[in-house]
Design a protein around this motif. Structure first.
Motif, PDB file in Angstrom:
ATOM      1  N   ILE A  78       0.856  -1.189   0.000  1.00 31.46           N
ATOM      2  CA  ILE A  78       0.000   0.000   0.000  1.00 31.46           C
ATOM      3  C   ILE A  78       0.887   1.234   0.000  1.00 31.46           C
ATOM      4  O   ILE A  78       1.708   1.413   0.897  1.00 31.46           O
ATOM      5  N   LEU A  79       0.723   2.060  -1.014  1.00 31.40           N
ATOM      6  CA  LEU A  79       1.490   3.291  -1.150  1.00 31.40           C
ATOM      7  C   LEU A  79       0.570   4.470  -0.829  1.00 31.40           C
ATOM      8  O   LEU A  79      -0.377   4.736  -1.557  1.00 31.40           O
ATOM      9  N   PHE A  80       0.850   5.150   0.288  1.00 29.05           N
ATOM     10  CA  PHE A  80       0.040   6.303   0.671  1.00 29.05           C
ATOM     11  C   PHE A  80       0.431   7.525  -0.148  1.00 29.05           C
ATOM     12  O   PHE A  80       1.609   7.764  -0.422  1.00 29.05           O
ATOM     13  N   ILE A  81      -0.578   8.305  -0.532  1.00 24.73           N
ATOM     14  CA  ILE A  81      -0.354   9.570  -1.219  1.00 24.73           C
ATOM     15  C   ILE A  81      -1.045  10.666  -0.414  1.00 24.73           C
ATOM     16  O   ILE A  81      -2.228  10.553  -0.086  1.00 24.73           O
ATOM     17  N   THR A  82      -0.306  11.730  -0.087  1.00 33.54           N
ATOM     18  CA  THR A  82      -0.892  12.784   0.733  1.00 33.54           C
ATOM     19  C   THR A  82      -0.186  14.107   0.488  1.00 33.54           C
ATOM     20  O   THR A  82       0.924  14.146  -0.031  1.00 33.54           O
ATOM     21  N   ALA A  83      -0.855  15.189   0.885  1.00 33.49           N
ATOM     22  CA  ALA A  83      -0.266  16.519   0.751  1.00 33.49           C
ATOM     23  C   ALA A  83       0.606  16.867   1.946  1.00 33.49           C
ATOM     24  O   ALA A  83       1.360  17.839   1.914  1.00 33.49           O
ATOM     25  N   ASP A  99       3.192   0.620   3.172  1.00 35.00           N
ATOM     26  CA  ASP A  99       4.527   0.158   2.827  1.00 35.00           C
ATOM     27  C   ASP A  99       5.415   1.264   2.268  1.00 35.00           C
ATOM     28  O   ASP A  99       6.634   1.135   2.262  1.00 35.00           O
ATOM     29  N   ASP A 100       4.799   2.336   1.807  1.00 35.76           N
ATOM     30  CA  ASP A 100       5.579   3.446   1.277  1.00 35.76           C
ATOM     31  C   ASP A 100       4.717   4.704   1.347  1.00 35.76           C
ATOM     32  O   ASP A 100       3.514   4.639   1.627  1.00 35.76           O
ATOM     33  N   TYR A 101       5.334   5.844   1.050  1.00 33.32           N
ATOM     34  CA  TYR A 101       4.687   7.123   1.297  1.00 33.32           C
ATOM     35  C   TYR A 101       5.225   8.134   0.303  1.00 33.32           C
ATOM     36  O   TYR A 101       6.434   8.248   0.121  1.00 33.32           O
ATOM     37  N   MET A 115       6.293   2.006  -7.128  1.00 38.70           N
ATOM     38  CA  MET A 115       5.412   0.856  -7.309  1.00 38.70           C
ATOM     39  C   MET A 115       6.195  -0.353  -7.814  1.00 38.70           C
ATOM     40  O   MET A 115       6.045  -1.466  -7.302  1.00 38.70           O
ATOM     41  N   LYS A 116       7.027  -0.124  -8.809  1.00 39.15           N
ATOM     42  CA  LYS A 116       7.800  -1.222  -9.383  1.00 39.15           C
ATOM     43  C   LYS A 116       8.748  -1.815  -8.343  1.00 39.15           C
ATOM     44  O   LYS A 116       8.947  -3.041  -8.295  1.00 39.15           O
ATOM     45  N   ALA A 117       9.323  -0.958  -7.500  1.00 37.20           N
ATOM     46  CA  ALA A 117      10.226  -1.448  -6.456  1.00 37.20           C
ATOM     47  C   ALA A 117       9.479  -2.352  -5.482  1.00 37.20           C
ATOM     48  O   ALA A 117       9.977  -3.419  -5.089  1.00 37.20           O
ATOM     49  N   GLN A 118       8.266  -1.927  -5.089  1.00 34.22           N
ATOM     50  CA  GLN A 118       7.473  -2.745  -4.178  1.00 34.22           C
ATOM     51  C   GLN A 118       7.073  -4.071  -4.823  1.00 34.22           C
ATOM     52  O   GLN A 118       7.120  -5.130  -4.187  1.00 34.22           O
ATOM     53  N   VAL A 122       7.915  -8.026  -3.608  1.00 31.09           N
ATOM     54  CA  VAL A 122       6.910  -9.075  -3.417  1.00 31.09           C
ATOM     55  C   VAL A 122       7.229 -10.272  -4.301  1.00 31.09           C
ATOM     56  O   VAL A 122       7.124 -11.429  -3.873  1.00 31.09           O
ATOM     57  N   LYS A 123       7.631 -10.013  -5.548  1.00 30.79           N
ATOM     58  CA  LYS A 123       7.965 -11.106  -6.462  1.00 30.79           C
ATOM     59  C   LYS A 123       9.133 -11.910  -5.925  1.00 30.79           C
ATOM     60  O   LYS A 123       9.126 -13.141  -5.968  1.00 30.79           O
ATOM     61  N   ARG A 124      10.152 -11.202  -5.410  1.00 25.27           N
ATOM     62  CA  ARG A 124      11.321 -11.883  -4.860  1.00 25.27           C
ATOM     63  C   ARG A 124      10.926 -12.746  -3.666  1.00 25.27           C
ATOM     64  O   ARG A 124      11.401 -13.870  -3.506  1.00 25.27           O
ATOM     65  N   TYR A 125      10.035 -12.213  -2.837  1.00 20.37           N
ATOM     66  CA  TYR A 125       9.550 -12.965  -1.669  1.00 20.37           C
ATOM     67  C   TYR A 125       8.790 -14.216  -2.109  1.00 20.37           C
ATOM     68  O   TYR A 125       8.998 -15.307  -1.573  1.00 20.37           O
ATOM     69  N   ASP A 126       7.911 -14.069  -3.112  1.00 19.60           N
ATOM     70  CA  ASP A 126       7.137 -15.214  -3.603  1.00 19.60           C
ATOM     71  C   ASP A 126       8.046 -16.267  -4.229  1.00 19.60           C
ATOM     72  O   ASP A 126       7.829 -17.479  -4.064  1.00 19.60           O
ATOM     73  N   GLU A 127       9.057 -15.818  -4.968  1.00 27.35           N
ATOM     74  CA  GLU A 127       9.983 -16.770  -5.584  1.00 27.35           C
ATOM     75  C   GLU A 127      10.754 -17.536  -4.524  1.00 27.35           C
ATOM     76  O   GLU A 127      11.015 -18.739  -4.674  1.00 27.35           O
ATOM     77  N   ASP A 128      11.127 -16.849  -3.442  1.00 22.46           N
ATOM     78  CA  ASP A 128      11.835 -17.520  -2.352  1.00 22.46           C
ATOM     79  C   ASP A 128      10.955 -18.578  -1.713  1.00 22.46           C
ATOM     80  O   ASP A 128      11.416 -19.674  -1.363  1.00 22.46           O
TER      81      ASP A 128
END
Length: 241
Positions: A78-83, A99-101, A115-118, A122-128
């Motif tokens: 979940i990436l928060f977006i705020t002013a 998870d990010d801001y 987004m791509k970094a997150q 997750v992909k690396r975690y799933d592959e592990d």
């Protein structure tokens, strides 16, 4: 083309439109957009998402308010977006399950990069997890809790406890290195795989999430200890005797 499914939550149509265009150009095609907290909750109940961009200031409820409820149905980043750009605001976002801001106004390309970094994490975690599923089970037993590396499961006092990917990975790292002190920078680079500049708060919040799960009292930890001025270490119960 990216297969990831994305949910955009913002009450400003112009922002939703801009993000949709940029994401499409970057190869993302499975995108849903909503403008209220209630719609976000409904969409997450009906559909699985790989990434959620969540505005904090929504017309019915704040993104902070609904994040714990989203966490009941999804482990998606979940990436928060705020002013707002205060440290307290960021810590609140992480504590609520984000998870990010990123703050407005923002460069949409930066949003996509985050987004791509997150998604890579997750992909690396799933592959592990898939890799370990083909090998012998490795269980780290700390008495009150056990962590099964192959199954990706945390058990506390005999009960399976939900554990988001990065919380699990950080706890697993500690379990693999008992009684060793690690700085925030070392932990961030080991688990998130990137330089930790500006990300100390991420580690702090995830330490709190671990303690909420494994400790009898997260305010007086017995397992995951803070070593003042040095960092953190995980100790076995028998090592405290």
């Amino acid at each position: 083309m990216h297969e990831a499914t994305i949910l955009l939550v913002d009450d400003e149509p112009a922002i939703l439109h801009m993000l949709q265009i940029v994401l499409n150009k970057e190869g993302f095609r499975q995108i849903d957009s909503v403008g209220t907290a209630s719609q976000a909750l409904e969409y997450c109940r009906r559909k699985r998402y790989d990434m959620i961009l969540l505005d904090v200031m929504l017309p019915d409820k704040s993104g902070f308010e609904i994040c714990p409820f989203l966490r009941e149905t999804t482990d998606a980043p979940i990436l928060f977006i705020t002013a707002k750009n205060s440290d307290l605001e960021k810590l609140t976002g992480f504590a609520m399950g984000g998870d990010d801001y990123i703050t407005k106004p923002f460069n949409p390309l930066e949003v996509v990069a985050r987004m791509k970094a997150q998604l890579r994490r997750v992909k690396r975690y799933d592959e592990d997890r898939i890799k370990h599923a083909t090998s012998d089970s490795i269980v780290y037993d700390y008495g009150r809790f056990q962590i099964d590396e192959r199954a990706g499961e945390l058990t506390v006092e005999g009960k399976t406890v939900a554990c988001p990917a990065q919380v699990f990975q950080l706890l697993l790292f500690f379990c693999k290195h008992p009684n060793q002190i690690f700085t925030k920078s070392q932990l961030y680079e080991a688990v998130w795989g990137e330089n930790s500049i500006g990300d100390d708060n991420t580690v702090t919040v995830h330490i709190g999430r671990i303690r909420d799960r494994i400790e009898n009292d997260s305010k007086t930890p017995e397992y995951l200890l803070t070593v003042r001025g040095l960092g953190y270490k995980l100790i076995r119960k028998e090592d405290k005797l």
